[in-house]
Enzyme design. Structure first.
Site, short mmCIF file in Angstrom:
data_model
loop_
_atom_site.label_atom_id
_atom_site.label_comp_id
_atom_site.label_asym_id
_atom_site.label_seq_id
_atom_site.Cartn_x
_atom_site.Cartn_y
_atom_site.Cartn_z
N ARG A 70 0.94 -0.86 0.36
CA ARG A 70 -0.13 -0.02 -0.03
C ARG A 70 0.86 1.32 -0.03
O ARG A 70 1.60 1.47 0.25
CB ARG A 70 -0.80 -0.21 1.41
CG ARG A 70 -2.12 -1.00 1.47
CD ARG A 70 -3.09 -0.29 0.13
NE ARG A 70 -4.22 -1.35 0.27
CZ ARG A 70 -4.51 -2.07 -1.02
NH1 ARG A 70 -3.40 -2.76 -2.38
NH2 ARG A 70 -5.30 -2.83 -1.10
N HIS A 107 -1.63 0.57 -10.19
CA HIS A 107 -1.63 -0.60 -8.84
C HIS A 107 -2.45 -1.80 -9.78
O HIS A 107 -3.92 -1.81 -9.73
CB HIS A 107 -3.40 -0.40 -8.59
CG HIS A 107 -3.26 -0.82 -7.05
ND1 HIS A 107 -4.06 -0.13 -5.91
CD2 HIS A 107 -3.71 -2.07 -6.75
CE1 HIS A 107 -4.02 -0.97 -4.99
NE2 HIS A 107 -4.18 -2.14 -4.95
#
Ligand code: NDP
Length: 309
Positions: free
Chosen positions: A224, A272
């Site tokens: 993350r 991502h």
């Protein structure tokens, strides 16, 4: 009683097809056609629009479509008493590990430079460090990090892992908790992070901790984006202390057009995209928990909300 699916990247039909093979009698609905909301007992989702969770009063569980549950936990409307079923998906693990190995090897073997040399028709061997002389530190030794660590060991890197709780893994040096962080960083020429986004992992890689890494260390982050203090990383790269970074996750996503990572010569950005877990490989844990519910057994593979993962 029904299952509602608000799909991630894979369309709802794919989830329905895969679940119907296992539970042909289960009524399934696809978001936003929720029907009578009091009938929805199981929900597959990564997030819902603000306020929506409160409109499903009889939820027994929410199954995350993503391995990261930060979006669900950050939703102030998420019902406190409803468990979150972890996403477990072998396809996600495989694709994530491939992304990690690719970026580690691309850096270690100077493949970007070889591409440039090809353009210049330059036949030249660049300095090579044997992989077992490269300290490779994996942050987060769970489903994804543990698998990546074992794969990288297969490429003969000198792999170590860091996690919250201690682990014993053959052939891999392990470190845990705050006490283990400094020695772990000091031996890591390449850092791979597959940590969850929690308050404890916020800005773990900052000016002070980046300075503990050996000169020329390389950062790979697909956990993350909260992990990295962006300005500190840019400063460390510009000073030459950090050689570069391959980043798939960011504090703000999509990465804003004016963010310096986009054009930094030492940064590789992917949107991502490091892993992809299709419905076909993700239904097992959901089907298992519906069967358990029907048999009056406790749920399994439930997120610890206090820990945030
Ligand atoms: P797991 O829950 O299996 O593993 C999490 C690991 O992180 C565990 O080893 C855990 O330690 C460690 N950890 C958590 N908090 C800390 C802490 N404060 N200090 C040290 N170690 C910590 O998760 P997964 O491997 O399935 O996934 C990891 C994360 O990867 C997800 O939460 C998600 O954020 C991210 N992800 C990103 C994707 C992408 O496309 N970029 C796709 C999928 C996931 P311990 O073992 O002691 O509990």
């Amino acid at each position: 009683m029904a299952l509602l699916i608000k799909p991630g990247r894979d369309p709802a039909e794919n989830w329905m097809k895969a679940i119907a093979k296992e539970l042909p009698d289960l009524e399934m609905r696809a978001w936003p056609e929720a029907g009578n909301r009091t009938e929805v007992e199981y929900l597959i989702a990564n997030s819902l629009p603000p306020g929506e969770f409160a409109t499903f009063p009889n939820l027994k569980f929410v199954a995350s479509t993503s391995a990261g549950v930060d979006r669900l936990l950050d939703d102030p409307d998420f019902p406190a008493d409803v468990p979150i079923v972890r996403s477990i998906n072998v396809q996600r693990t495989a694709t994530m590990c491939a992304w990690v190995c690719y970026h580690v090897i691309r850096h270690h073997r100077h493949f970007d430079q070889y591409r440039e040399n090809q353009a210049a028709k330059l036949w030249q061997h660049l300095r090579y460090t044997a992989p077992d002389s490269v300290g490779l530190g994996v942050m987060g030794m769970g489903t994804l990090g543990g698998t990546a660590a074992r794969m990288l060991k297969g490429f003969m890197f000198d792999v170590a892992g860091w996690s919250r709780t201690p682990k014993t893994i053959e052939g891999i040096e392990t470190f845990a908790g705050t006490d283990g962080f400094e020695p772990f960083l000091k031996r890591s020429n390449i850092i791979v992070s597959i940590l969850p986004g929690t308050p404890e992992t916020d800005n773990l890689l900052n000016r002070d901790t980046l300075a503990l890494l050996p000169e020329g260390a390389y950062i790979v982050n697909c956990g993350r984006g909260n992990l990295i203090d962006d300005d500190a990383l840019i400063g460390a790269m510009d000073r030459g202390h950090i050689a570069g970074a391959a980043l798939d996750v960011f504090k703000t996503e999509p990465l804003p057009p004016d963010h310096p990572f986009w054009s930094h010569p030492k940064v590789t950005v992917t949107p991502h995209y490091s892993s992809n877990g299709g419905a076909r490989h993700g239904v097992g844990v959901i089907v298992d928990n519906i069967r358990r519910d029907r048999a009056g057994q406790p749920f399994t593979n439930i997120v610890d909300k206090a820990l945030g993962y």
